[in-house]
Write a protein that holds these residues in place. Structure first.
Motif, PDB file in Angstrom:
ATOM      1  N   VAL A 203      35.809  25.896  48.876  1.00 22.38           N
ATOM      2  CA  VAL A 203      36.380  26.877  47.971  1.00 22.38           C
ATOM      3  C   VAL A 203      35.422  27.121  46.653  1.00 22.38           C
ATOM      4  O   VAL A 203      34.919  26.272  46.351  1.00 22.38           O
ATOM      5  CB  VAL A 203      37.678  26.254  47.264  1.00 22.38           C
ATOM      6  CG1 VAL A 203      38.245  26.948  46.208  1.00 22.38           C
ATOM      7  CG2 VAL A 203      38.582  25.809  48.432  1.00 22.38           C
ATOM      8  N   ALA A 204      35.366  28.434  46.439  1.00 21.78           N
ATOM      9  CA  ALA A 204      34.486  28.991  45.612  1.00 21.78           C
ATOM     10  C   ALA A 204      35.474  29.830  44.406  1.00 21.78           C
ATOM     11  O   ALA A 204      36.351  30.140  44.779  1.00 21.78           O
ATOM     12  CB  ALA A 204      33.336  29.842  45.796  1.00 21.78           C
ATOM     13  N   GLU A 205      35.084  29.602  43.241  1.00 19.39           N
ATOM     14  CA  GLU A 205      35.884  30.404  42.109  1.00 19.39           C
ATOM     15  C   GLU A 205      34.941  31.328  41.339  1.00 19.39           C
ATOM     16  O   GLU A 205      33.776  31.246  41.146  1.00 19.39           O
ATOM     17  CB  GLU A 205      36.309  29.363  41.018  1.00 19.39           C
ATOM     18  CG  GLU A 205      36.860  30.097  40.039  1.00 19.39           C
ATOM     19  CD  GLU A 205      37.576  29.121  38.749  1.00 19.39           C
ATOM     20  OE1 GLU A 205      37.193  27.874  39.039  1.00 19.39           O
ATOM     21  OE2 GLU A 205      37.918  29.520  37.791  1.00 19.39           O
ATOM     22  N   GLY A 206      35.608  32.654  41.349  1.00 20.50           N
ATOM     23  CA  GLY A 206      34.809  33.555  40.589  1.00 20.50           C
ATOM     24  C   GLY A 206      35.831  34.505  39.788  1.00 20.50           C
ATOM     25  O   GLY A 206      36.902  34.227  39.338  1.00 20.50           O
ATOM     26  N   GLY A 207      35.358  35.849  39.759  1.00 23.05           N
ATOM     27  CA  GLY A 207      36.295  36.806  39.116  1.00 23.05           C
ATOM     28  C   GLY A 207      35.473  38.014  38.557  1.00 23.05           C
ATOM     29  O   GLY A 207      34.150  37.772  38.417  1.00 23.05           O
ATOM     30  N   THR A 208      36.167  38.908  38.017  1.00 22.79           N
ATOM     31  CA  THR A 208      35.563  40.179  37.543  1.00 22.79           C
ATOM     32  C   THR A 208      36.396  41.114  36.864  1.00 22.79           C
ATOM     33  O   THR A 208      37.624  40.626  36.595  1.00 22.79           O
ATOM     34  CB  THR A 208      34.716  41.061  38.775  1.00 22.79           C
ATOM     35  OG1 THR A 208      33.878  41.960  38.225  1.00 22.79           O
ATOM     36  CG2 THR A 208      35.772  41.639  39.623  1.00 22.79           C
ATOM     37  N   THR A 209      35.959  42.045  36.428  1.00 23.28           N
ATOM     38  CA  THR A 209      36.648  43.150  35.543  1.00 23.28           C
ATOM     39  C   THR A 209      36.252  44.484  36.281  1.00 23.28           C
ATOM     40  O   THR A 209      35.251  44.823  36.397  1.00 23.28           O
ATOM     41  CB  THR A 209      36.364  43.064  34.239  1.00 23.28           C
ATOM     42  OG1 THR A 209      36.672  41.945  33.380  1.00 23.28           O
ATOM     43  CG2 THR A 209      37.213  44.277  33.517  1.00 23.28           C
ATOM     44  N   VAL A 210      37.475  45.180  36.730  1.00 21.10           N
ATOM     45  CA  VAL A 210      37.232  46.332  37.516  1.00 21.10           C
ATOM     46  C   VAL A 210      37.936  47.547  36.538  1.00 21.10           C
ATOM     47  O   VAL A 210      38.913  47.608  36.037  1.00 21.10           O
ATOM     48  CB  VAL A 210      37.899  46.364  38.793  1.00 21.10           C
ATOM     49  CG1 VAL A 210      37.638  47.767  39.763  1.00 21.10           C
ATOM     50  CG2 VAL A 210      37.713  45.099  39.838  1.00 21.10           C
ATOM     51  N   ASP A 211      36.917  48.410  36.498  1.00 23.53           N
ATOM     52  CA  ASP A 211      37.150  49.598  35.714  1.00 23.53           C
ATOM     53  C   ASP A 211      37.997  50.763  36.930  1.00 23.53           C
ATOM     54  O   ASP A 211      37.073  51.272  37.691  1.00 23.53           O
ATOM     55  CB  ASP A 211      36.135  50.327  34.878  1.00 23.53           C
ATOM     56  CG  ASP A 211      36.433  51.678  34.239  1.00 23.53           C
ATOM     57  OD1 ASP A 211      37.650  52.112  34.259  1.00 23.53           O
ATOM     58  OD2 ASP A 211      35.323  52.469  34.213  1.00 23.53           O
TER      59      ASP A 211
ATOM     60  N   VAL B 199      41.887  52.114  33.821  1.00 23.65           N
ATOM     61  CA  VAL B 199      42.465  50.838  33.517  1.00 23.65           C
ATOM     62  C   VAL B 199      41.593  49.834  34.067  1.00 23.65           C
ATOM     63  O   VAL B 199      41.021  49.706  35.003  1.00 23.65           O
ATOM     64  CB  VAL B 199      43.706  50.789  34.212  1.00 23.65           C
ATOM     65  CG1 VAL B 199      44.349  49.148  34.125  1.00 23.65           C
ATOM     66  CG2 VAL B 199      44.845  51.880  34.064  1.00 23.65           C
ATOM     67  N   MET B 200      41.196  48.960  32.936  1.00 25.95           N
ATOM     68  CA  MET B 200      40.070  47.819  33.117  1.00 25.95           C
ATOM     69  C   MET B 200      41.167  46.497  33.714  1.00 25.95           C
ATOM     70  O   MET B 200      41.961  46.043  32.867  1.00 25.95           O
ATOM     71  CB  MET B 200      39.417  47.573  31.691  1.00 25.95           C
ATOM     72  CG  MET B 200      38.496  48.806  31.514  1.00 25.95           C
ATOM     73  SD  MET B 200      37.735  48.303  30.117  1.00 25.95           S
ATOM     74  CE  MET B 200      38.937  48.459  28.703  1.00 25.95           C
ATOM     75  N   VAL B 201      40.945  46.118  34.719  1.00 24.06           N
ATOM     76  CA  VAL B 201      41.869  45.103  35.264  1.00 24.06           C
ATOM     77  C   VAL B 201      41.042  43.849  35.224  1.00 24.06           C
ATOM     78  O   VAL B 201      39.951  43.895  36.064  1.00 24.06           O
ATOM     79  CB  VAL B 201      42.164  45.452  36.798  1.00 24.06           C
ATOM     80  CG1 VAL B 201      42.876  44.338  37.439  1.00 24.06           C
ATOM     81  CG2 VAL B 201      43.071  46.760  36.945  1.00 24.06           C
ATOM     82  N   VAL B 202      41.172  42.864  34.596  1.00 22.32           N
ATOM     83  CA  VAL B 202      40.753  41.553  34.499  1.00 22.32           C
ATOM     84  C   VAL B 202      41.251  40.535  35.437  1.00 22.32           C
ATOM     85  O   VAL B 202      42.507  40.511  35.591  1.00 22.32           O
ATOM     86  CB  VAL B 202      40.959  40.939  32.926  1.00 22.32           C
ATOM     87  CG1 VAL B 202      40.291  39.639  32.772  1.00 22.32           C
ATOM     88  CG2 VAL B 202      40.168  42.048  31.946  1.00 22.32           C
TER      89      VAL B 202
END
Length: 362
Positions: A188-196, A173-176
């Motif tokens: 405050v900092a903003e980021g993000g990723t996708t986790v398999d 499951v690829m969680v965006v």
């Protein structure tokens, strides 16, 4: 995601809404990708702060989910509350039409538990305790990577969970997700990723066995004209990891040109381009198009979720045919289409019930 056997045939050898960085930030990326990519595209990156728009849930519109928190989630931040100075987030829940929705929910609940914490909850040990509270192996926290940046507090919004593969006893499951972090000084900092997220069948619920977070390449000092055009096209909605893939220069122009062609007729949200996707077609040893920079997955078209049974079939099927016309040799989606240039140009299976996959040759 290209998990169907058909995709290997003919393959060359081996939260804010909408989900994208704001146009102004993309403009800065074009002017200095080497300076800003960490802020705009990598988990735990350092942009000036969160946007004012509401995060996106699993619905077919840009509004956040209003469903009740999933049982067993230990994260207060993922239940609508948020540490001071950080945006409010909501737990992701499967929308209508999802195949085996609890498999996705199991993966998402772990990512939410790992990526949300109040003051005092930072670090691998605390994250492991949050995983254990879900009945999962606390050692998975050591694989969380960019979900655990050095920060005093964090909130994480899952945007969508798409299958990377679904077999009888195993799944990807690829969680965006998007994530906001705050330092002890309140910055405050903003980021993000996708986790398999890899899972195995178990009772009473599937269990998580591995985590493979996205690892986008470094930003490129020079980008192709197609890459620059994608970064400024407001009809192409990119999550952080996919944005980082484009700015790294690692996505092939055949993919980028097709995305630009599709954007002439559609607005669409990308799940994954290159990073955060299984290296091989799930359940096989055949290389996937995605890690080679030759694939794109789309989970939402013109504001409508591909998996939702209420979404007009003509919209999704038309998008699939448009992707083929734009050069994709292998188009997967929720229904088997006929009339391809080759017998296997179109395919469908449970893995592709929730998105449209388009693969390209060099």
């Amino acid at each position: 995601m290209d998990s169907s056997f058909a995709e290997a045939v003919g393959q060359p050898p081996a939260a804010p809404a909408p989900l994208r960085s704001e146009p102004a930030r993309r403009a800065v990326l074009l002017g200095g990708a080497g300076v800003l990519l960490g802020a705009a595209g990598c988990a735990g990156g350092g942009s000036a702060g969160p946007t004012a728009a509401a995060p996106t849930g699993s619905s077919s519109t840009a509004a956040p989910s209003t469903a009740s928190p999933a049982a067993g989630s230990p994260s207060a931040a993922a239940t609508g509350g948020a540490p001071a100075g950080l945006p409010a987030v909501t737990p992701w829940v499967p929308g209508p039409g999802e195949v085996d929705p609890d498999v996705k929910l199991r993966a998402v609940q772990l990512v939410e538990a790992l990526g949300n914490w109040p003051a005092g909850g930072q670090g691998v040990a605390a994250a492991g305790a949050r995983a254990a509270a879900l009945g999962l192996n606390p050692g998975l926290a050591a694989q969380a990577g960019p979900l655990l940046p050095a920060a005093d507090r964090a909130v994480l919004q899952v945007v969508y969970a798409q299958y990377g593969g679904l077999l009888a006893d195993s799944a990807s499951v690829m969680v965006v997700c998007r994530q906001w972090t705050a330092g002890a000084d309140g910055t405050v900092a903003e980021g993000g990723t996708t986790v398999d997220v890899r899972l195995g069948r178990a009772q009473p619920r599937w269990t998580v066995t591995e985590l493979h977070p996205a690892d986008p390449g470094a930003p490129s000092a020079t980008l192709s004209a197609a890459a620059r055009a994608v970064l400024t096209d407001t009809r192409i909605l990119l999550p952080p990891a996919a944005l980082a893939d484009v700015t790294s220069g690692a996505v092939h122009d055949s993919v980028l040109r097709a995305m630009l062609t599709l954007a002439q007729a559609y607005t669409f949200q990308v799940t994954v381009l290159r990073s955060g996707h299984p290296l091989d077609v799930f359940g096989t040893d055949r290389p996937s198009d995605h890690p080679q920079g030759r694939g794109v997955d789309v989970w939402q078209i013109d504001g409508h979720t591909v998996a939702d049974p209420a979404t007009d079939h003509a919209l999704v099927d038309g998008f699939m045919r448009a992707a083929a016309a734009a050069g994709s040799y292998n188009v997967g989606g929720p229904r088997q289409l006929s009339g391809g240039v080759t017998a296997d140009q179109f395919f469908s299976d449970d893995t592709h019930h929730d998105h449209v996959h388009a693969g390209f040759t060099d």
